[in-house]
Design a protein around this motif. Structure first.
Motif, PDB file in Angstrom:
ATOM      1  N   VAL A  40       0.836  -1.204   0.000  1.00 48.20           N
ATOM      2  CA  VAL A  40       0.000   0.000   0.000  1.00 48.20           C
ATOM      3  C   VAL A  40       0.870   1.252   0.000  1.00 48.20           C
ATOM      4  CG1 VAL A  40      -1.644   1.347   1.369  1.00 48.20           C
ATOM      5  CG2 VAL A  40      -2.008  -1.097   1.033  1.00 48.20           C
ATOM      6  N   ALA A  41       1.905   1.276   0.843  1.00 43.93           N
ATOM      7  CA  ALA A  41       2.792   2.439   0.907  1.00 43.93           C
ATOM      8  C   ALA A  41       3.494   2.653  -0.433  1.00 43.93           C
ATOM      9  CB  ALA A  41       3.816   2.264   2.030  1.00 43.93           C
ATOM     10  N   PHE A  42       3.959   1.581  -1.045  1.00 48.48           N
ATOM     11  CA  PHE A  42       4.618   1.646  -2.346  1.00 48.48           C
ATOM     12  C   PHE A  42       3.668   2.220  -3.399  1.00 48.48           C
ATOM     13  CE2 PHE A  42       5.506  -0.609  -6.403  1.00 48.48           C
ATOM     14  CZ  PHE A  42       6.778  -0.126  -6.649  1.00 48.48           C
ATOM     15  N   GLU A  43       2.450   1.717  -3.425  1.00 48.21           N
ATOM     16  CA  GLU A  43       1.471   2.179  -4.405  1.00 48.21           C
ATOM     17  C   GLU A  43       1.093   3.636  -4.163  1.00 48.21           C
ATOM     18  OE1 GLU A  43      -0.221  -0.440  -7.177  1.00 48.21           O
ATOM     19  OE2 GLU A  43       1.830   0.209  -6.821  1.00 48.21           O
ATOM     20  N   ALA A  44       0.960   4.043  -2.903  1.00 47.56           N
ATOM     21  CA  ALA A  44       0.641   5.447  -2.598  1.00 47.56           C
ATOM     22  C   ALA A  44       1.758   6.356  -3.108  1.00 47.56           C
ATOM     23  CB  ALA A  44       0.436   5.633  -1.099  1.00 47.56           C
ATOM     24  N   GLY A  45       2.993   5.943  -2.916  1.00 43.81           N
ATOM     25  CA  GLY A  45       4.129   6.711  -3.421  1.00 43.81           C
ATOM     26  C   GLY A  45       4.103   6.834  -4.931  1.00 43.81           C
ATOM     27  N   ARG A  46       3.821   5.737  -5.619  1.00 41.99           N
ATOM     28  CA  ARG A  46       3.738   5.767  -7.083  1.00 41.99           C
ATOM     29  C   ARG A  46       2.617   6.708  -7.534  1.00 41.99           C
ATOM     30  NH1 ARG A  46       6.543   1.941  -9.933  1.00 41.99           N
ATOM     31  NH2 ARG A  46       5.045   2.058 -11.637  1.00 41.99           N
ATOM     32  N   PHE A  47       1.482   6.628  -6.854  1.00 47.36           N
ATOM     33  CA  PHE A  47       0.345   7.483  -7.197  1.00 47.36           C
ATOM     34  C   PHE A  47       0.714   8.958  -7.033  1.00 47.36           C
ATOM     35  CE2 PHE A  47      -3.389   9.919  -5.929  1.00 47.36           C
ATOM     36  CZ  PHE A  47      -4.232   9.681  -6.993  1.00 47.36           C
ATOM     37  N   LEU A  48       1.342   9.293  -5.918  1.00 46.37           N
ATOM     38  CA  LEU A  48       1.714  10.686  -5.655  1.00 46.37           C
ATOM     39  C   LEU A  48       2.735  11.224  -6.661  1.00 46.37           C
ATOM     40  CD1 LEU A  48       1.830  10.616  -1.766  1.00 46.37           C
ATOM     41  CD2 LEU A  48       0.103  11.701  -3.223  1.00 46.37           C
ATOM     42  N   LEU A  49       3.544  10.330  -7.215  1.00 39.40           N
ATOM     43  CA  LEU A  49       4.527  10.730  -8.228  1.00 39.40           C
ATOM     44  C   LEU A  49       3.941  10.717  -9.640  1.00 39.40           C
ATOM     45  CD1 LEU A  49       7.658   8.823  -6.867  1.00 39.40           C
ATOM     46  CD2 LEU A  49       7.232  11.304  -6.812  1.00 39.40           C
ATOM     47  N   GLY A  50       2.666  10.339  -9.746  1.00 37.73           N
ATOM     48  CA  GLY A  50       2.022  10.292 -11.055  1.00 37.73           C
ATOM     49  C   GLY A  50       2.407   9.072 -11.871  1.00 37.73           C
ATOM     50  N   GLU A  51       2.992   8.073 -11.242  1.00 35.29           N
ATOM     51  CA  GLU A  51       3.408   6.855 -11.942  1.00 35.29           C
ATOM     52  C   GLU A  51       2.244   5.872 -12.024  1.00 35.29           C
ATOM     53  OE1 GLU A  51       6.761   5.375  -9.805  1.00 35.29           O
ATOM     54  OE2 GLU A  51       7.970   7.153 -10.175  1.00 35.29           O
ATOM     55  N   SER A  52       2.336   4.941 -12.968  1.00 28.64           N
ATOM     56  CA  SER A  52       1.301   3.918 -13.055  1.00 28.64           C
ATOM     57  C   SER A  52       1.426   2.984 -11.852  1.00 28.64           C
ATOM     58  CB  SER A  52       1.403   3.141 -14.364  1.00 28.64           C
ATOM     59  OG  SER A  52       2.635   2.462 -14.432  1.00 28.64           O
ATOM     60  N   LEU A  53       0.294   2.449 -11.446  1.00 27.83           N
ATOM     61  CA  LEU A  53       0.266   1.586 -10.266  1.00 27.83           C
ATOM     62  C   LEU A  53       0.575   0.146 -10.645  1.00 27.83           C
ATOM     63  CD1 LEU A  53      -2.933   3.080  -8.604  1.00 27.83           C
ATOM     64  CD2 LEU A  53      -0.539   3.736  -8.268  1.00 27.83           C
ATOM     65  N   ALA A  54       1.313  -0.533  -9.793  1.00 29.72           N
ATOM     66  CA  ALA A  54       1.702  -1.919 -10.058  1.00 29.72           C
ATOM     67  C   ALA A  54       0.596  -2.910  -9.693  1.00 29.72           C
ATOM     68  CB  ALA A  54       2.974  -2.255  -9.264  1.00 29.72           C
ATOM     69  N   HIS A  55      -0.272  -2.541  -8.772  1.00 37.97           N
ATOM     70  CA  HIS A  55      -1.302  -3.465  -8.283  1.00 37.97           C
ATOM     71  C   HIS A  55      -2.686  -2.838  -8.364  1.00 37.97           C
ATOM     72  CE1 HIS A  55       2.437  -4.783  -6.289  1.00 37.97           C
ATOM     73  NE2 HIS A  55       1.965  -5.969  -6.559  1.00 37.97           N
ATOM     74  N   CYS A  56      -3.027  -2.286  -9.505  1.00 39.07           N
ATOM     75  CA  CYS A  56      -4.314  -1.611  -9.670  1.00 39.07           C
ATOM     76  C   CYS A  56      -5.333  -2.578 -10.265  1.00 39.07           C
ATOM     77  CB  CYS A  56      -4.152  -0.392 -10.568  1.00 39.07           C
ATOM     78  SG  CYS A  56      -5.648   0.597 -10.683  1.00 39.07           S
ATOM     79  N   ALA A  57      -6.427  -2.798  -9.543  1.00 40.90           N
ATOM     80  CA  ALA A  57      -7.449  -3.738  -9.999  1.00 40.90           C
ATOM     81  C   ALA A  57      -8.357  -3.139 -11.067  1.00 40.90           C
ATOM     82  CB  ALA A  57      -8.292  -4.208  -8.813  1.00 40.90           C
ATOM     83  N   ASN A  58      -8.462  -1.805 -11.101  1.00 39.38           N
ATOM     84  CA  ASN A  58      -9.343  -1.164 -12.071  1.00 39.38           C
ATOM     85  C   ASN A  58      -8.670   0.072 -12.681  1.00 39.38           C
ATOM     86  OD1 ASN A  58      -9.394   0.279  -9.733  1.00 39.38           O
ATOM     87  ND2 ASN A  58     -11.600   0.530  -9.646  1.00 39.38           N
ATOM     88  N   PRO A  59      -7.643  -0.142 -13.508  1.00 37.39           N
ATOM     89  CA  PRO A  59      -6.895   0.977 -14.080  1.00 37.39           C
ATOM     90  C   PRO A  59      -7.734   1.914 -14.937  1.00 37.39           C
ATOM     91  CG  PRO A  59      -6.294  -1.065 -15.161  1.00 37.39           C
ATOM     92  CD  PRO A  59      -7.170  -1.415 -13.993  1.00 37.39           C
ATOM     93  N   GLU A  60      -8.848   1.441 -15.475  1.00 38.89           N
ATOM     94  CA  GLU A  60      -9.691   2.306 -16.303  1.00 38.89           C
ATOM     95  C   GLU A  60     -10.261   3.480 -15.503  1.00 38.89           C
ATOM     96  OE1 GLU A  60     -12.252  -0.703 -14.352  1.00 38.89           O
ATOM     97  OE2 GLU A  60     -10.382  -0.826 -15.446  1.00 38.89           O
ATOM     98  N   VAL A  61     -10.389   3.337 -14.216  1.00 36.62           N
ATOM     99  CA  VAL A  61     -10.905   4.422 -13.382  1.00 36.62           C
ATOM    100  C   VAL A  61      -9.891   5.562 -13.289  1.00 36.62           C
ATOM    101  CG1 VAL A  61     -11.635   5.038 -11.037  1.00 36.62           C
ATOM    102  CG2 VAL A  61     -12.381   2.877 -12.055  1.00 36.62           C
ATOM    103  N   ARG A  62      -8.626   5.206 -13.192  1.00 40.50           N
ATOM    104  CA  ARG A  62      -7.564   6.206 -13.074  1.00 40.50           C
ATOM    105  C   ARG A  62      -7.032   6.621 -14.442  1.00 40.50           C
ATOM    106  NH1 ARG A  62      -1.832   6.429 -12.030  1.00 40.50           N
ATOM    107  NH2 ARG A  62      -1.452   8.390 -10.979  1.00 40.50           N
ATOM    108  N   GLY A  63      -7.247   5.797 -15.432  1.00 40.99           N
ATOM    109  CA  GLY A  63      -6.730   6.110 -16.759  1.00 40.99           C
ATOM    110  C   GLY A  63      -5.331   5.575 -16.978  1.00 40.99           C
ATOM    111  N   GLY A  64      -4.978   4.463 -16.278  1.00 37.32           N
ATOM    112  CA  GLY A  64      -3.659   3.880 -16.515  1.00 37.32           C
ATOM    113  C   GLY A  64      -3.063   3.321 -15.371  1.00 37.32           C
TER     114      GLY A  64
END
Length: 64
Positions: A40-64
């Motif tokens: 979760v911490a890793f994914e939050a960091g990626r999100f805050l940096l605008g990077e694509s998420l490694a464990h996103c179950a529904n990428p269509e909601v975020r757009g990638g």
């Protein structure tokens, strides 16, 4: 998984001999909880940096 969660007071399951009821997380170890927190911490960091998420179950909601 129970038909109704939480199990209603008065359910026969609660008084059945030899039956142990546990929540769905009952099998998770402390190590599993720590690993989940790291993910979760890793994914939050990626999100805050605008990077694509490694464990996103529904990428269509975020757009990638």
């Amino acid at each position: 998984m129970f038909p109704v969660d939480p199990v209603p007071v008065g359910s026969r399951l609660l008084s059945a001999p030899g039956v142990v009821l546990t929540p769905h997380i009952a099998g998770a170890s402390r190590e599993v909880a720590h690993k989940a927190a790291r993910i979760v911490a890793f994914e939050a960091g990626r999100f805050l940096l605008g990077e694509s998420l490694a464990h996103c179950a529904n990428p269509e909601v975020r757009g990638g």
